[in-house]
Write a protein that holds these residues in place. Sequence first.
Motif, PDB file in Angstrom:
ATOM      1  N   UNK A 162       0.827  -1.217   0.000  1.00 44.38           N
ATOM      2  CA  UNK A 162       0.000   0.000   0.000  1.00 44.38           C
ATOM      3  C   UNK A 162       0.857   1.262   0.000  1.00 44.38           C
ATOM      4  N   UNK A 163       0.468   2.219  -0.810  1.00 43.48           N
ATOM      5  CA  UNK A 163       1.136   3.526  -0.863  1.00 43.48           C
ATOM      6  C   UNK A 163       0.492   4.466   0.151  1.00 43.48           C
ATOM      7  N   UNK A 164      -0.824   4.319   0.325  1.00 41.33           N
ATOM      8  CA  UNK A 164      -1.565   5.149   1.283  1.00 41.33           C
ATOM      9  C   UNK A 164      -2.844   4.409   1.669  1.00 41.33           C
ATOM     10  N   UNK A 165      -3.402   4.778   2.841  1.00 43.50           N
ATOM     11  CA  UNK A 165      -4.663   4.163   3.284  1.00 43.50           C
ATOM     12  C   UNK A 165      -5.266   5.070   4.347  1.00 43.50           C
ATOM     13  N   UNK A 166      -6.575   4.965   4.494  1.00 44.19           N
ATOM     14  CA  UNK A 166      -7.203   5.797   5.517  1.00 44.19           C
ATOM     15  C   UNK A 166      -8.688   5.554   5.610  1.00 44.19           C
ATOM     16  N   UNK A 167      -9.317   6.344   6.464  1.00 47.54           N
ATOM     17  CA  UNK A 167     -10.779   6.268   6.589  1.00 47.54           C
ATOM     18  C   UNK A 167     -11.352   7.652   6.830  1.00 47.54           C
ATOM     19  N   UNK A 168     -12.621   7.776   6.520  1.00 41.21           N
ATOM     20  CA  UNK A 168     -13.410   8.952   6.899  1.00 41.21           C
ATOM     21  C   UNK A 168     -14.438   8.432   7.898  1.00 41.21           C
ATOM     22  N   UNK A 169     -14.535   9.041   9.059  1.00 37.67           N
ATOM     23  CA  UNK A 169     -15.547   8.635  10.039  1.00 37.67           C
ATOM     24  C   UNK A 169     -16.573   9.750  10.131  1.00 37.67           C
ATOM     25  N   UNK A 170     -17.845   9.380   9.807  1.00 32.96           N
ATOM     26  CA  UNK A 170     -18.955  10.347   9.845  1.00 32.96           C
ATOM     27  C   UNK A 170     -19.610  10.185  11.219  1.00 32.96           C
ATOM     28  N   UNK A 171     -19.005  10.827  12.216  1.00 30.26           N
ATOM     29  CA  UNK A 171     -19.464  10.629  13.593  1.00 30.26           C
ATOM     30  C   UNK A 171     -19.949  11.931  14.199  1.00 30.26           C
ATOM     31  N   UNK A 172     -19.740  12.108  15.497  1.00 26.70           N
ATOM     32  CA  UNK A 172     -20.144  13.385  16.133  1.00 26.70           C
ATOM     33  C   UNK A 172     -19.425  14.531  15.412  1.00 26.70           C
ATOM     34  N   UNK A 173     -18.228  14.252  14.920  1.00 29.31           N
ATOM     35  CA  UNK A 173     -17.630  15.160  13.929  1.00 29.31           C
ATOM     36  C   UNK A 173     -17.125  14.270  12.798  1.00 29.31           C
ATOM     37  N   UNK A 174     -16.881  14.887  11.664  1.00 34.11           N
ATOM     38  CA  UNK A 174     -16.400  14.117  10.510  1.00 34.11           C
ATOM     39  C   UNK A 174     -14.893  14.298  10.407  1.00 34.11           C
ATOM     40  N   UNK A 175     -14.169  13.167  10.324  1.00 37.41           N
ATOM     41  CA  UNK A 175     -12.710  13.206  10.276  1.00 37.41           C
ATOM     42  C   UNK A 175     -12.188  12.378   9.126  1.00 37.41           C
ATOM     43  N   UNK A 176     -11.056  12.827   8.587  1.00 39.07           N
ATOM     44  CA  UNK A 176     -10.252  11.993   7.680  1.00 39.07           C
ATOM     45  C   UNK A 176      -8.991  11.614   8.440  1.00 39.07           C
ATOM     46  N   UNK A 177      -8.712  10.308   8.533  1.00 39.28           N
ATOM     47  CA  UNK A 177      -7.505   9.812   9.192  1.00 39.28           C
ATOM     48  C   UNK A 177      -6.771   8.975   8.156  1.00 39.28           C
ATOM     49  N   UNK A 178      -5.510   9.350   7.837  1.00 41.99           N
ATOM     50  CA  UNK A 178      -4.849   8.559   6.802  1.00 41.99           C
ATOM     51  C   UNK A 178      -3.335   8.546   6.986  1.00 41.99           C
ATOM     52  N   UNK A 179      -2.680   7.648   6.246  1.00 40.96           N
ATOM     53  CA  UNK A 179      -1.229   7.540   6.265  1.00 40.96           C
ATOM     54  C   UNK A 179      -0.712   7.366   4.842  1.00 40.96           C
ATOM     55  N   UNK A 180       0.495   7.891   4.595  1.00 43.06           N
ATOM     56  CA  UNK A 180       1.178   7.571   3.329  1.00 43.06           C
ATOM     57  C   UNK A 180       2.486   6.840   3.666  1.00 43.06           C
TER      58      UNK A 180
END
Length: 336
Positions: free
Chosen positions: A160-178
């Motif tokens: 993998x070159x990069x991976x992550x998630x978006x969590x649509x929760x009490x706030x919306x976040x993008x968490x990822x790594x390269x």
Amino acid sequence: MTKKHQTLGEYIIENQNSFRYSSGELSKLINALRLAAKVVNHEVNKAGLVDILGAAGEVNVQGENQQKLDVMANNIFIETLRNREIVCGIASEEEDDFITINSSDDNHQNKYVVLIDPLDGSSNIDVNVSVGTIFSIYRRVTPIGSPVQIEDFLQPGRNQVAAGYIVYGTSTMIVYTTGDGVNGFTLNPAIGTFYLSNPNMQFPENGKIYSVNEGNYIHFPQGVKDYIKYCQKEEGDRPYTSRYIGSLVSDFHRNMIKGGIYMYPKSSIAEEGKLRLLYECNPIAFLAEQAGGKASNGFTPIMDITPTELHQRVPFFCGSKNMVEKVEEFIQKANQ
Ligand code: P6P
């Protein structure tokens, strides 16, 4: 390199020059995912207000009723990437086969493929529990310019070159790594901008939370049963706390911040477990290892598994390093 209150756009530009961003193509790809995430976030947040809940009436390749929001999220991510011709192929939980994206520019052929679970935990949509998008990015292994092949998608997670998630929760976040650590960005919905809120996220080595569907306990292998009883025993820092949202992204996100382990074992009713290797387990495993945690099938690191098919399932144990190693100890001991 991260700076307090940096926006995701500034972070991407600042890291453009790192070797992983050399062509700028990966930056464009992360930017496209950011845009799609905002559109999906808007739809998720208004889901209760618009009659888009409930099954779309179709059954997806997983044999599950496709929620209308599942279908919508899938289309949003695919069309956002297709219209910008940023990748040469896409595989999605919602699509039986991979999708080829042909470049209209003969002088530029894209080299990345994306695998995505567009809306994981979708059964939670109707009850207003957080859901998430999971993505995984590879360089293609077949010659650039030639038609994309299944081999481009069936790569071990180590590639993998990069991976992550978006969590649509009490706030919306993008968490990822390269591959240079894990960073979390929180959306300010008032202005539609993601701000760096969780720089360099790290799993606590130990944790006191275990996340598993204990309703399946009687179906679990003996080693998993033994570990769950270990978590519940009054000894040392135990009993641990049981927390299970039924949304992988949310359970993983909480455990990465507080310390904990998420488990979806194989069982007598799901012989390889439930979670998909390519677009659920591998991206989450990449994040876990980048944050100092671990992810395995009980015997082998998830990212060392060579995939054999697009939608294959694997048993999944992921979280704080010492907790994953402890459940592996119970599983391997029970198999002796
Ligand atoms: P169960 C959601 O469908 C999912 O893929 C994960 O997000 C979640 O952790 C798991 O399945 C829940 O599955 O069988 O416990 O309802």
